[in-house]
Design a protein around this motif. Sequence first.
Motif, PDB file in Angstrom:
ATOM      1  N   LEU A  13      -5.288   5.706   9.014  1.00  0.00           N
ATOM      2  CA  LEU A  13      -5.694   5.058   7.770  1.00  0.00           C
ATOM      3  C   LEU A  13      -6.622   3.866   7.949  1.00  0.00           C
ATOM      4  O   LEU A  13      -7.199   3.387   6.980  1.00  0.00           O
ATOM      5  CB  LEU A  13      -4.464   4.617   6.973  1.00  0.00           C
ATOM      6  N   LEU A  45      -1.041   9.262  -6.037  1.00  0.00           N
ATOM      7  CA  LEU A  45      -1.306   7.828  -6.047  1.00  0.00           C
ATOM      8  C   LEU A  45      -0.825   7.251  -7.371  1.00  0.00           C
ATOM      9  O   LEU A  45      -0.801   7.943  -8.389  1.00  0.00           O
ATOM     10  CB  LEU A  45      -2.807   7.545  -5.897  1.00  0.00           C
ATOM     11  N   ASP A  80       1.830  13.181  -0.642  1.00  0.00           N
ATOM     12  CA  ASP A  80       3.017  12.495  -0.141  1.00  0.00           C
ATOM     13  C   ASP A  80       4.014  13.482   0.458  1.00  0.00           C
ATOM     14  O   ASP A  80       3.724  14.679   0.601  1.00  0.00           O
ATOM     15  CB  ASP A  80       3.655  11.628  -1.242  1.00  0.00           C
ATOM     16  N   LEU A 107       3.499   8.336   1.994  1.00  0.00           N
ATOM     17  CA  LEU A 107       2.229   9.027   2.208  1.00  0.00           C
ATOM     18  C   LEU A 107       2.360   9.970   3.400  1.00  0.00           C
ATOM     19  O   LEU A 107       2.811   9.587   4.462  1.00  0.00           O
ATOM     20  CB  LEU A 107       1.120   8.013   2.474  1.00  0.00           C
ATOM     21  N   ILE A 141      -6.341   3.406  -0.481  1.00  0.00           N
ATOM     22  CA  ILE A 141      -5.111   4.087  -0.890  1.00  0.00           C
ATOM     23  C   ILE A 141      -4.054   3.118  -1.392  1.00  0.00           C
ATOM     24  O   ILE A 141      -3.472   3.316  -2.459  1.00  0.00           O
ATOM     25  CB  ILE A 141      -4.576   4.940   0.276  1.00  0.00           C
ATOM     26  N   ALA A 148      -4.929  12.104  -1.801  1.00  0.00           N
ATOM     27  CA  ALA A 148      -3.727  11.680  -1.068  1.00  0.00           C
ATOM     28  C   ALA A 148      -2.568  12.602  -1.413  1.00  0.00           C
ATOM     29  O   ALA A 148      -2.430  13.031  -2.560  1.00  0.00           O
ATOM     30  CB  ALA A 148      -3.383  10.237  -1.444  1.00  0.00           C
ATOM     31  N   VAL A 150      -4.028  12.607   3.997  1.00  0.00           N
ATOM     32  CA  VAL A 150      -5.142  12.482   3.064  1.00  0.00           C
ATOM     33  C   VAL A 150      -6.186  13.537   3.393  1.00  0.00           C
ATOM     34  O   VAL A 150      -6.474  13.775   4.570  1.00  0.00           O
ATOM     35  CB  VAL A 150      -5.825  11.087   3.184  1.00  0.00           C
TER      36      VAL A 150
END
Lengths: 163, 432
Positions: free
Chosen positions: B299, B250, B324, B281, B268, B322, B284
């Motif tokens: 989300l 993040l 990616d 992203l 987020i 989070a 999570v």
Amino acid sequence: MEGRIAMEHRPKRWEILRRFPRRRDQLLPVLHALQRANPRNYLSPDDLRAAAEHLRLPLAAVYDAVTFYSMFSLVPRGRHIIRVCRSPTCHLLGATPLIGALERELGIRAGETTPDGLFTLEVVSCLGLCDRAPALMIDEEPFGPLSPGDVGALLARYREVVR
Amino acid sequence: MKAFAERKILLSNVGLIDPERIDDYLERGGYGGLRAALERTPADVVEELKESGLRGRGGAGFPTGIKWEFVLKSRGKTRYVVCNADEGEPGTFKDRVLMEGDPHRLIEGMAICGYAVGARRGFIYVRGEYALSIRRLERAISQARERGFLGRGILGSDFSFDIEVRAGAGAYVCGEETALLESMEGKRGWPRIRPPFPADHGFRGRPTVVNNVETLANVPEIVRRGAAWYRTLGTADSPGTKLYPLSGALTRTGLVEAEMGIPLRTLIFDLGGGPPEGRELKGVLVGGAAGAFLAPDELDIPMDFGSLRRIGAILGSGAVLAFDDTACVVDLLGSVLSFFAHESCGQCTPCRVGTAVLVDLLARVRSGNGDASVLDAMRRVTEVMEVASLCPLGQSVGLPVGTALEKFRGEFESHLKRGPCPRCEAATEVHA
Ligand SMILES: Cc1cc2nc3c(=O)[nH]c(=O)nc-3n(C[C@H](O)[C@H](O)[C@H](O)COP(=O)(O)O)c2cc1C
Ligand code: SF4
Ligand code: FES
């Protein structure tokens, strides 16, 4: 060897123990205090015996507890304990290369102590510093986020203090 | 639609006051909740907590007022309040920020709890690594004593209460409330078989309230401003605000406070700033290592107890990790499993052996050694652990494993087909 150290430390040890009531629930506080006072940052056989005697516990009960908790050590450690986190957030953001850099810079593997007795490197679970991942603590001080390139300068600070 | 943003109640003093000066806390209304509580009967205070709908913030979400009522109505005369400050759930650092930044709020909450349930002694079990929290709490406790908020005859009443800080020594499982009590009694932190619950058989066998730091930090404002006010925050199922520790990939990591029910997307992208520039992203992990993996199409989920439960996830500690598109889910799950294997206390076989077997099975996936039957074996192991483990640590490993396998199945299969990805290769270099 142990005997000689014990002689030197015995009076100090009793001064420490005096502050704690002789109840079993004092075991962790007692062990923390003894380990803190031990110049090699660990619980020696004499420390354990003293704790058991003071709290009127079997020595086995003291060993049983000590071996359970990662902050207590039964082997001598360095002056500074480096605790580096390898839990998911730190892992995600580069704990592995960071640990590699620490091992190279210190010339030891995780779990070992440098020959000069200055550092012990421990790989631990989440330190609650995840917003600064990858993170580590040296003694009681938190650091992060750190990249492998930061390691040299970080350790230099602790090395200089000694000289 | 409700517009969600940060809403600071528990964090309203953090960063603004000097946590080592009690006067800073007092100037901002501190100890007003304790004063208000002492003017009412203990049963009244418990009733207020029940009406507020406050649910435990340590992970399980048990109604706090009901827990207090058990202890208030218990037969034992010696009762204890224990604050669980062992915070060890990966991705979680909310209790540390509270203790370091506003220790008196916790102390006030504990004193109110002591009054409400008829306890004279409280303990804060802080994980040993939180040296600064321990120092700040000890200082705050001695200041509170000097000013008559702790000790004998608090604020001229006949209520006496005092608090002691106890340091843990490095064991995640000691965050489990019965393991914590064992540890406080000077033993290894092995969870007890429940029932009996701490409310009737707690510290030294006495009725004991065990509450999380964040739970207790909610108490002063609830008593000061009332249950009706509290219920204007959050959702009917989960009233109040929640601390959400944001970590991982993040732009802005850190602790945020918002009303319960805030969509994960807002946390987020608005509060966390989304993934770093140029990345996307991928998923999570919500609720800590013992939480659930969520995919990008989930989300919009409101971050409260009930909503997450309905999709088979948990709020847990509120942690939001989070990751990616540069992350590998197999590798990340590997880290989760190593954590559990390391922290399993070893008391019961399903968890002691199960966590080790899972680490081995995952290593096979990583290295591409096997077929889909390895994934089925992982599921079978967690199913056994869910039904046969002694405490929630072993029971909960199935959640991250099951959700990772379900939502990112393709990634596991491609490892099995093609062998380790670069992330998996890099991660296996360290032996520690
Ligand atoms: C393995 C494990 C670890 C836990 N760690 C914590 C913790 O660090 N802090 C905490 O408050 N609760 C933790 N819990 C939950 C506690 O058992 C307990 O539910 C909680 O302290 C009750 O307080 P609350 O009702 O205020 O949430 C943990 C539970 C398990 C199973
Ligand atoms: S489930 Fe795991 S942590 Fe819990 S008692 Fe069994 S071995 Fe220990
Ligand atoms: S995951 Fe490393 S400090 Fe929390």
